[in-house]
Design an enzyme around this catalytic site. Structure first.
Site, PDB file in Angstrom:
ATOM      1  N   GLU A 276       0.838  -1.195   0.000  1.00 51.57           N
ATOM      2  CA  GLU A 276       0.000   0.000   0.000  1.00 51.57           C
ATOM      3  C   GLU A 276       0.878   1.253   0.000  1.00 51.57           C
ATOM      4  O   GLU A 276       0.960   1.991   0.982  1.00 51.57           O
ATOM      5  CB  GLU A 276      -0.951  -0.059   1.191  1.00 51.57           C
ATOM      6  CG  GLU A 276      -1.881  -1.265   1.118  1.00 51.57           C
ATOM      7  CD  GLU A 276      -2.690  -1.509   2.381  1.00 51.57           C
ATOM      8  OE1 GLU A 276      -2.695  -0.640   3.268  1.00 51.57           O
ATOM      9  OE2 GLU A 276      -3.322  -2.590   2.481  1.00 51.57           O
TER      10      GLU A 276
ATOM     11  N   HIS B 280      -4.014   3.224   5.355  1.00 53.56           N
ATOM     12  CA  HIS B 280      -4.025   2.040   4.498  1.00 53.56           C
ATOM     13  C   HIS B 280      -4.632   2.407   3.146  1.00 53.56           C
ATOM     14  O   HIS B 280      -5.003   3.550   2.902  1.00 53.56           O
ATOM     15  CB  HIS B 280      -4.845   0.923   5.154  1.00 53.56           C
ATOM     16  CG  HIS B 280      -4.175   0.265   6.309  1.00 53.56           C
ATOM     17  ND1 HIS B 280      -3.540  -0.956   6.214  1.00 53.56           N
ATOM     18  CD2 HIS B 280      -4.038   0.661   7.600  1.00 53.56           C
ATOM     19  CE1 HIS B 280      -3.047  -1.288   7.398  1.00 53.56           C
ATOM     20  NE2 HIS B 280      -3.334  -0.320   8.258  1.00 53.56           N
TER      21      HIS B 280
ATOM     22  N   GLU C  10      -8.697   4.277   4.707  1.00 49.99           N
ATOM     23  CA  GLU C  10      -8.512   3.433   3.529  1.00 49.99           C
ATOM     24  C   GLU C  10      -8.578   4.382   2.329  1.00 49.99           C
ATOM     25  O   GLU C  10      -9.658   4.796   1.902  1.00 49.99           O
ATOM     26  CB  GLU C  10      -9.592   2.358   3.433  1.00 49.99           C
ATOM     27  CG  GLU C  10      -9.557   1.318   4.541  1.00 49.99           C
ATOM     28  CD  GLU C  10      -8.445   0.295   4.377  1.00 49.99           C
ATOM     29  OE1 GLU C  10      -7.766   0.317   3.321  1.00 49.99           O
ATOM     30  OE2 GLU C  10      -8.259  -0.538   5.283  1.00 49.99           O
TER      31      GLU C  10
END
Length: 441
Positions: free
Chosen positions: A178, A299, A374
């Site tokens: 990531e 993330h 995210e």
């Protein structure tokens, strides 16, 4: 092919170069489940067929599921989805092409302005930049948050303008592939040090910022040098490598969303805190005691803002405050580019998943405000976010971090120092000032 060398072999044998793995003609499916039955079918596929790499896991709230297939398995996946009436689209027909378009730039040591924020950097470049920040700014102090299996330090730094301040802690790069995570964390740090925006300067002054761009250094290095899609750390487990560091924390360990199979990407390890990265970082966090007021984990992907916990949809702890603060912050995030994030706890927003860092931080340290970003996107590129989206992603995230602080204070948190104007209010003030200048009012 993966090789495990012991130290004596490394000392006696000639250098062996492992060719970097290529993903030519690997395909990325964006699967669009429509009901619980289809979700269960996909969950069964994920659990029982390791030929396919699930970039996102199927859950009741999942709007899409990204699955990567090898060329030789593409037809099997296609037939499986069609036979079960599951809709999908091919978003990348050759993943290597997207990898080739990623820019990984060298960092010029001794020149902090050479750090750019529309590109990715390897671990060496990020750590060199950290060392230069320490030499350049009196308010920056080098930190070591732990150590990896291969002996690398988890390097970070503190931005502090004096004693007695509460901490905002930034954790990046826990999942190796990531790359947008360390890039975003570095951008936020740079803004705190260089921005002339009054609210950003106030945020930098009012808190001690503890910033760790890469908390899985071994995995991050491996994702750059050998296998771009690597997720875990690099500890050998029998014939396999790696533990998912975001399933290894001692909070409902192995209850949901994790595997006991070391061949999988969600392998939780042989026990909670079995890995030196999670174990040493947790020890470091515990040493900070009750000074942490906000913990932010970064993330990708999915455009979500998550709060603890991942074992239940029940509104534990200060759920309602955290959700309301988060939703307002995501409103600020959407202003710049129109990106729409969804806010919820892990279990309700995506799927049941335990053993993660934010659950442990909330449960064990009782940090008031804990969030996991995210980041972009919504399944078009996934972990391979193209260079032109790196800076916009970081900018909108910075907007939301400032709004988290502002809203946190409005809800009675983060009140150890002076107040910061809402980013939305600041935009209105600037716009009004420009209007007054134009019309000479």
């Amino acid at each position: 092919m993966r090789f495990l060398f012991n130290l004596s072999f490394l000392l006696l044998a000639p250098v062996v170069l492992i060719e970097k793995f290529r993903f030519d003609n690997y395909t990325l499916f964006k699967v669009l489940p429509e009901n619980e039955r289809q979700i269960e079918i996909l969950q069964n596929l994920q659990d029982n067929d390791l030929r396919f790499d699930f970039w996102s896991s199927p859950g009741i709230k999942a709007e899409f599921v990204n699955i990567m297939s090898k060329p030789e398995n593409k037809i099997d996946l296609d037939n499986f989805l069609k036979s079960n009436g599951i809709n999908y689209e091919i978003v990348m027909s050759n993943i290597q092409e997207a990898i080739d378009k990623e820019t990984v730039s060298p960092y010029t040591r001794g020149r902090t302005p050479s750090m750019q924020f529309d590109t990715y950097y390897n671990l060496e470049g990020i750590n060199a930049w950290i060392n230069d920040l320490v030499r350049t700014y009196s308010e920056v102090t080098k930190l070591v948050g732990g150590v990896s299996y291969e002996g690398r330090e988890i390097e970070g730094f503190r931005i502090s303008h004096g004693s007695g301040r509460k901490i905002i802690f930034l954790e990046g790069g826990l999942h190796a592939r990531e790359w947008i995570s360390p890039a975003t964390v570095c951008f936020i740090a740079n803004e705190l040090l260089t921005s002339t925006n009054p609210e950003t300067r106030a945020a930098a002054r009012d808190f001690d910022w503890y910033i760790f761009p890469v908390t899985n250094p071994d995995g991050y290095v491996w994702s750059h040098t050998n296998f771009r899609m690597w997720r875990k750390n690099r500890r050998p487990i029998g014939n396999f490598f790696g533990v998912d560091l975001n399933r290894n924390w001692n909070s409902n360990w192995l209850v949901s969303g994790a595997s006991t199979n070391p061949a999988t990407d969600t392998y939780a390890g042989p026990g909670p805190f079995s890995e030196p990265e999670s174990r040493s970082l947790s020890t470091y966090l515990r040493s900070l005691g009750d000074r942490i007021d906000m913990y932010l984990s970064f993330h990708s992907f999915g455009e979500l803002l998550l709060i603890p916990f991942g074992n239940s949809t029940a509104p534990y702890a200060n759920y309602h405050d955290a959700i309301n603060i988060g939703r307002r912050a995501m409103g600020a995030l959407s202003v710049r580019f129109g990106t729409l994030y969804r806010t919820g706890n892990i279990a309700e927003a995506i799927y049941l998943a335990t053993g993660g860092s934010i659950d442990w931080v909330k449960e064990d340290l009782n940090v008031p405000l804990v969030y996991c970003y995210e980041s972009r996107d919504r399944g078009q590129y996934g972990f391979l976010l193209p260079p032109e989206q790196i800076l916009p992603n970081s900018q909108e995230t910075m907007d939301s971090v400032l709004e988290l602080i502002h809203q946190g204070r409005r809800f009675g948190y983060l009140n150890n120092s002076g107040r910061i104007l809402s980013p939305l209010l600041w935009v209105m003030i600037v716009a009004l000032a420009k209007l007054l200048w134009v019309y000479k009012f």
